[in-house]
Design a protein around this motif. Sequence first.
Motif, PDB file in Angstrom:
ATOM      1  N   ILE A  81       4.360  -0.147  -6.599  1.00 49.09           N
ATOM      2  CA  ILE A  81       4.409   1.311  -6.772  1.00 49.09           C
ATOM      3  C   ILE A  81       3.103   1.945  -6.297  1.00 49.09           C
ATOM      4  O   ILE A  81       3.110   2.968  -5.599  1.00 49.09           O
ATOM      5  N   PHE A  82       1.972   1.327  -6.643  1.00 49.54           N
ATOM      6  CA  PHE A  82       0.680   1.865  -6.193  1.00 49.54           C
ATOM      7  C   PHE A  82       0.546   1.751  -4.675  1.00 49.54           C
ATOM      8  O   PHE A  82      -0.016   2.637  -4.023  1.00 49.54           O
ATOM      9  N   LEU A  83       1.063   0.664  -4.101  1.00 52.62           N
ATOM     10  CA  LEU A  83       1.015   0.496  -2.651  1.00 52.62           C
ATOM     11  C   LEU A  83       1.900   1.533  -1.955  1.00 52.62           C
ATOM     12  O   LEU A  83       1.530   2.083  -0.917  1.00 52.62           O
ATOM     13  N   VAL A  84       3.094   1.789  -2.532  1.00 53.01           N
ATOM     14  CA  VAL A  84       4.003   2.804  -1.978  1.00 53.01           C
ATOM     15  C   VAL A  84       3.342   4.177  -2.028  1.00 53.01           C
ATOM     16  O   VAL A  84       3.412   4.959  -1.073  1.00 53.01           O
ATOM     17  N   LYS A  85       2.687   4.466  -3.140  1.00 53.88           N
ATOM     18  CA  LYS A  85       1.998   5.750  -3.293  1.00 53.88           C
ATOM     19  C   LYS A  85       0.940   5.945  -2.215  1.00 53.88           C
ATOM     20  O   LYS A  85       0.740   7.050  -1.695  1.00 53.88           O
ATOM     21  N   GLY A  87       1.140   4.667   0.726  1.00 54.06           N
ATOM     22  CA  GLY A  87       1.780   4.586   2.038  1.00 54.06           C
ATOM     23  C   GLY A  87       1.651   3.241   2.722  1.00 54.06           C
ATOM     24  O   GLY A  87       1.875   3.122   3.933  1.00 54.06           O
ATOM     25  N   MET A  88       1.303   2.201   1.975  1.00 51.91           N
ATOM     26  CA  MET A  88       1.123   0.859   2.559  1.00 51.91           C
ATOM     27  C   MET A  88       2.464   0.102   2.537  1.00 51.91           C
ATOM     28  O   MET A  88       2.625  -0.921   1.878  1.00 51.91           O
ATOM     29  N   PHE A  89       3.430   0.630   3.308  1.00 52.87           N
ATOM     30  CA  PHE A  89       4.799   0.127   3.248  1.00 52.87           C
ATOM     31  C   PHE A  89       4.935  -1.308   3.767  1.00 52.87           C
ATOM     32  O   PHE A  89       5.752  -2.087   3.269  1.00 52.87           O
ATOM     33  N   GLU A  90       4.146  -1.658   4.795  1.00 49.51           N
ATOM     34  CA  GLU A  90       4.274  -3.009   5.368  1.00 49.51           C
ATOM     35  C   GLU A  90       3.838  -4.073   4.359  1.00 49.51           C
ATOM     36  O   GLU A  90       4.455  -5.133   4.260  1.00 49.51           O
ATOM     37  N   ILE A  91       2.761  -3.788   3.614  1.00 53.16           N
ATOM     38  CA  ILE A  91       2.319  -4.730   2.587  1.00 53.16           C
ATOM     39  C   ILE A  91       3.345  -4.799   1.464  1.00 53.16           C
ATOM     40  O   ILE A  91       3.605  -5.861   0.901  1.00 53.16           O
ATOM     41  N   PRO A 287      15.202  -1.779  -3.739  1.00 51.69           N
ATOM     42  CA  PRO A 287      15.884  -0.485  -3.631  1.00 51.69           C
ATOM     43  C   PRO A 287      15.228   0.627  -4.463  1.00 51.69           C
ATOM     44  O   PRO A 287      15.154   1.773  -4.015  1.00 51.69           O
ATOM     45  N   VAL A 288      14.765   0.285  -5.668  1.00 54.23           N
ATOM     46  CA  VAL A 288      14.095   1.280  -6.509  1.00 54.23           C
ATOM     47  C   VAL A 288      12.830   1.797  -5.829  1.00 54.23           C
ATOM     48  O   VAL A 288      12.531   3.000  -5.870  1.00 54.23           O
ATOM     49  N   LEU A 289      12.084   0.912  -5.167  1.00 55.58           N
ATOM     50  CA  LEU A 289      10.871   1.329  -4.458  1.00 55.58           C
ATOM     51  C   LEU A 289      11.198   2.286  -3.318  1.00 55.58           C
ATOM     52  O   LEU A 289      10.441   3.227  -3.045  1.00 55.58           O
ATOM     53  N   VAL A 290      12.338   2.041  -2.638  1.00 55.53           N
ATOM     54  CA  VAL A 290      12.770   2.953  -1.571  1.00 55.53           C
ATOM     55  C   VAL A 290      13.024   4.345  -2.147  1.00 55.53           C
ATOM     56  O   VAL A 290      12.577   5.357  -1.594  1.00 55.53           O
ATOM     57  N   LEU A 295       9.642  10.363  -3.817  1.00 56.76           N
ATOM     58  CA  LEU A 295       8.818  11.229  -4.665  1.00 56.76           C
ATOM     59  C   LEU A 295       7.430  11.437  -4.079  1.00 56.76           C
ATOM     60  O   LEU A 295       6.751  12.410  -4.410  1.00 56.76           O
ATOM     61  N   PHE A 296       6.993  10.514  -3.209  1.00 53.27           N
ATOM     62  CA  PHE A 296       5.646  10.596  -2.636  1.00 53.27           C
ATOM     63  C   PHE A 296       5.651  11.231  -1.242  1.00 53.27           C
ATOM     64  O   PHE A 296       4.634  11.231  -0.547  1.00 53.27           O
ATOM     65  N   GLY A 297       6.815  11.761  -0.827  1.00 55.37           N
ATOM     66  CA  GLY A 297       6.863  12.542   0.413  1.00 55.37           C
ATOM     67  C   GLY A 297       7.196  11.788   1.681  1.00 55.37           C
ATOM     68  O   GLY A 297       7.413  12.393   2.727  1.00 55.37           O
ATOM     69  N   LYS A 298       7.231  10.452   1.639  1.00 53.82           N
ATOM     70  CA  LYS A 298       7.559   9.687   2.838  1.00 53.82           C
ATOM     71  C   LYS A 298       8.438   8.508   2.443  1.00 53.82           C
ATOM     72  O   LYS A 298       8.075   7.731   1.565  1.00 53.82           O
ATOM     73  N   THR A 299       9.610   8.381   3.101  1.00 54.65           N
ATOM     74  CA  THR A 299      10.577   7.361   2.709  1.00 54.65           C
ATOM     75  C   THR A 299      10.208   5.994   3.261  1.00 54.65           C
ATOM     76  O   THR A 299       9.946   5.838   4.462  1.00 54.65           O
ATOM     77  N   MET A 300      10.192   4.999   2.389  1.00 50.86           N
ATOM     78  CA  MET A 300      10.035   3.611   2.823  1.00 50.86           C
ATOM     79  C   MET A 300      11.417   3.081   3.201  1.00 50.86           C
ATOM     80  O   MET A 300      12.365   3.226   2.432  1.00 50.86           O
TER      81      MET A 300
END
Length: 350
Positions: A81-85, A87-91, A287-290, A295-300
């Motif tokens: 969740i912190f990584l998604v926030k 924007g570190m989607f690849e990690i 799926p939940v992370l997607v 909510l953080f403005g950019k879709t993973m």
Amino acid sequence: MKRHAFTLGLLASFLLSAVAHYVRAPTFSPTVQFFISAVAIIFVAGFLGKATESVAHYAGERLGGFLNATFGNAAELIIAIFLVKDGMFEIVKASITGSIIGNMLLVLGLSVLLGGLKYKEQTFNVKLAGHNGSLMLLAVIALFIPAAFARSFTTQETSNLSIIVSVILIIAYLLWLVFSMITHKNELSDEVVEHGEAAWSKGLSIVFLIIATAMVAFQSEWLVHTLEPFSHQYGLSELFVGAFLIAIVGNAAEHSAAVMMARKNKMGAAVEIAVGSSLQIALFVAPVLVLLSLLFGKTMDLVFTTYEIIAIGVAAFIAKSISKDGATTWFEGVLLLVVYVILGIAFFLV
């Protein structure tokens, strides 16, 4: 004495990690900060595993394994969740890959090996093994399709497909819980094995579970902040950092809990923790992370790399092959660990 040593290590590592994060003294280099955070989260995950096992004592074998898998995944979910926030989607996707293959190969492999060294053959519900195998294939298919069609889609279309697939997977996972925990509970349960004494009372177990989850949340955020400088310093790829370093550290709770169950000849619970955890990551957490990324403005998206899909497919194939007969021996644990080591070397060299 052993419990006191663990408590001391837990408190000392957690406080030292907090100091390293907030004080940012020159003595705390990226390597030192990462090492302290990694050690601390292993202790915290171990505490979470103990609390979950104690709660599981009162909840029963089948539900206990599910609780172990769910709270054992708390570290990975909160880290992600912190990584998604950020924007570190690849990690994030690499850590999802690492969690799936780590549970199916490393956690299950260690459980089967160490349990098999004590007992010649260990058995668990063969019907559950069959359903787990089918769900593993569903996970592989669900991750393969967005990657296969991504080249023909625009970025927006890929995001839309990822969101739709995520919703479908969450519904499928919830229906699986209804199927396995309610409508077909008796058919999928193992023979009841007598439990020993719980570490704590029921009320205290729940309190410790809440405290442990909160500690995991803090420690996960501190670990995330050490990742980028650490990986840059040693030239490590995001794929390797996410798929192996984060996954191994985050899986600490599952390691201890699953191996402990296997050594007590409760292979059904060990399989539920290891395989159930992989399925939960693939069919629910990812799926939940997607959806959370919205909510953080950019879709993973759910577009994984070819390497990641191959790794998940290989792990699912051998785990299904070994567990399909509902019986395991120590050598099958060796096979799982060999595949994990081979994948680890390949990811490191990418």
